[in-house]
Design a protein around this motif. Structure first.
Motif, PDB file in Angstrom:
ATOM      1  N   MET A  43       0.690  -1.240   0.232  1.00  0.00           N
ATOM      2  CA  MET A  43      -0.060   0.046   0.075  1.00  0.00           C
ATOM      3  C   MET A  43       0.986   1.287   0.230  1.00  0.00           C
ATOM      4  O   MET A  43       1.669   1.233   0.652  1.00  0.00           O
ATOM      5  N   PRO A  73      -6.942   4.403  -0.305  1.00  0.00           N
ATOM      6  CA  PRO A  73      -7.663   3.676  -1.315  1.00  0.00           C
ATOM      7  C   PRO A  73      -8.915   4.246  -1.753  1.00  0.00           C
ATOM      8  O   PRO A  73      -9.523   5.073  -0.980  1.00  0.00           O
ATOM      9  N   TRP A 120     -11.031  -4.274   2.150  1.00  0.00           N
ATOM     10  CA  TRP A 120     -10.191  -4.584   3.603  1.00  0.00           C
ATOM     11  C   TRP A 120     -10.899  -4.720   4.975  1.00  0.00           C
ATOM     12  O   TRP A 120     -10.219  -5.139   5.537  1.00  0.00           O
ATOM     13  N   ARG A 156      -8.834  -5.112  -4.579  1.00  0.00           N
ATOM     14  CA  ARG A 156      -7.968  -4.198  -3.798  1.00  0.00           C
ATOM     15  C   ARG A 156      -6.750  -3.433  -4.474  1.00  0.00           C
ATOM     16  O   ARG A 156      -6.575  -2.308  -4.202  1.00  0.00           O
ATOM     17  N   GLU A 199      -6.577   0.421  -4.325  1.00  0.00           N
ATOM     18  CA  GLU A 199      -5.219   0.882  -3.603  1.00  0.00           C
ATOM     19  C   GLU A 199      -4.489   2.020  -4.467  1.00  0.00           C
ATOM     20  O   GLU A 199      -3.888   2.821  -4.098  1.00  0.00           O
ATOM     21  N   HIS A 205      -4.693  -1.525   9.979  1.00  0.00           N
ATOM     22  CA  HIS A 205      -4.717  -2.282   8.890  1.00  0.00           C
ATOM     23  C   HIS A 205      -5.366  -3.675   9.129  1.00  0.00           C
ATOM     24  O   HIS A 205      -4.460  -4.742   9.043  1.00  0.00           O
TER      25      HIS A 205
END
Length: 402
Positions: free
Chosen positions: A19, A24, A30, A72, A76, A114
């Protein structure tokens, strides 16, 4: 027994390590796990971005699968996806989308921790529902089945459609994530008449894991279902938020949401008052049917102490298109504008929270953002059709014929 996630953590962490500092586009891939119709796991309840099928695939394979990792990677980079149209259209019209709300609610936590497992769940166990709302359909309401079958809009030959075939298997696979969840969102169908909803609360209580927030989108028509008393469960969770799906009060409310009873709604609201940790909000769906009456709904609920002044949360209807407020002819839109201007003047005198005023302005701006009046005849046709089936009349409630 739960699956071991150690290996999956390594896979997931590869994304976290890659990342950049760029935020994002959307946090959902996520943090969020949504199960909808027929067990399909998707990015969220409004975007048709499928990750897999919880009835044929394991939880760990879905959460670490190619489909979710692809989105994702895209998000991102700060890129949008053309399947995110509901949020995009709402944002373009000046409204607040689920994407934006998710950043507000979980953005700081995401940057700090995260999370490696979903922390926000939205599980639609089935289409079990005791209402047949005008703007709904068989896929989200078992009560719609007789009319859906008559109209050849039914999804199958039975009313109740199970999204999750094996509750115990689902819990065994996703249990580790559920136990550390920050929020579980229940919607429908109608969660308060869904057996699996109570089974999940039972399971959480049994495991002494009740730290998460429970959030509901509910028609709030019942507080007891068979052997279950939802108030007894809510007492065991520190934070419960009820988003009551009410589009209007009185006869108009009962017209829009077949099965709704204004008096029963008020009685249920009174029953919840002793539980001070429950936040009660009205959450109208903004459609052609409800938009003009919205100021009156808010005033009524405020005066009757159903809500606190800030207890208001709108759901902007995008589909079916013929119920979207953009389809209204210009003269009807202007009648709504006049009604809202009166509300703004009243709200200023009464010191109504700016958050409420902003939401009505979102409704107004969204309605005026595009001319889709070519679909107005379809609204009239659908209304006439449903009025005939239900032996009701929208016109008698003050809505013009054309």
């Amino acid at each position: 027994m739960f699956f071991c996630y150690n290996c999956e953590f390594i896979i997931f962490n590869s994304f976290l390590c890659s990342m950049t500092k760029q935020t994002p586009y959307c946090l959902m891939p996520w943090i969020h796990y949504h199960v909808g119709n027929a067990g399909k796991v998707k990015a969220c309840c409004v975007a048709n971005i499928p990750y897999g099928d919880c009835n044929t695939q394991s939880y760990k394979d879905i959460w670490n699968g190619e489909e979710i990792n692809t989105i994702r990677e895209k998000f991102e980079k700060g890129e949008a996806d053309n399947r995110c149209g509901v949020c995009q259209r709402l944002e373009q019209a000046g409204g607040k989308s689920i994407r934006q709300e998710t950043h507000e609610k979980f953005g700081e936590l995401f940057e700090k921790e995260h999370p490696q497992l979903p922390i926000y769940f939205d599980i639609r166990f089935s289409n079990a529902c005791n209402f047949a709302c005008r703007t709904c359909w068989h896929g989200a309401s078992s009560a719609w089945f007789p009319e859906a079958k008559q109209l050849k809009r039914n999804l199958g030959e039975i009313a109740l459609l199970q999204n999750i075939a094996d509750f115990d298997k689902f819990i065994a696979e996703s249990g580790e994530a559920l136990l550390q969840a920050k929020e579980i969102y229940f919607a429908g169908g109608e969660p308060l008449v869904t057996k699996e909803h109570y089974q999940l609360l039972n399971w959480l209580v049994k495991h002494k894991t009740t730290q998460m927030k429970l959030r509901y989108n509910t028609n709030f028509s019942v507080l007891k279902f068979g052997e279950y008393d939802v108030l007894e469960y809510w007492k065991q969770f520190p934070e419960v938020e009820i988003l009551a799906s009410i589009d209007a009060h009185g006869k108009l409310g009962e017209y829009i949401r077949k099965g709704f009873n204004w008096q029963q709604f008020q009685e249920n609201r009174d029953a919840v008052r002793p539980l001070k940790h429950i936040r009660f909000i009205i959450a109208p769906t903004i459609s052609v049917l409800s938009i003009k009456n919205l100021p009156e709904l808010y005033r009524t609920c405020l005066m009757e102490q159903i809500i606190e002044p800030d207890g208001f949360y709108i759901n902007m209807l995008d589909r079916p298109l013929y119920y979207n407020t953009k389809v209204m002819p210009e003269e009807l839109k202007q009648a709504v504008v006049v009604e809202y201007q009166r509300f703004y003047s009243w709200a200023e005198k009464k010191q109504i929270p700016q958050s409420v005023i902003n939401q009505l302005k979102e409704c107004e701006a969204y309605m005026l953002s595009e001319d889709l009046s070519k679909y107005w005849p379809q609204f009239l046709k659908e209304t006439k059709l449903m009025d005939g089936i239900r032996e009701e009349s929208f016109v008698k409630l003050g809505i013009p014929k054309d």
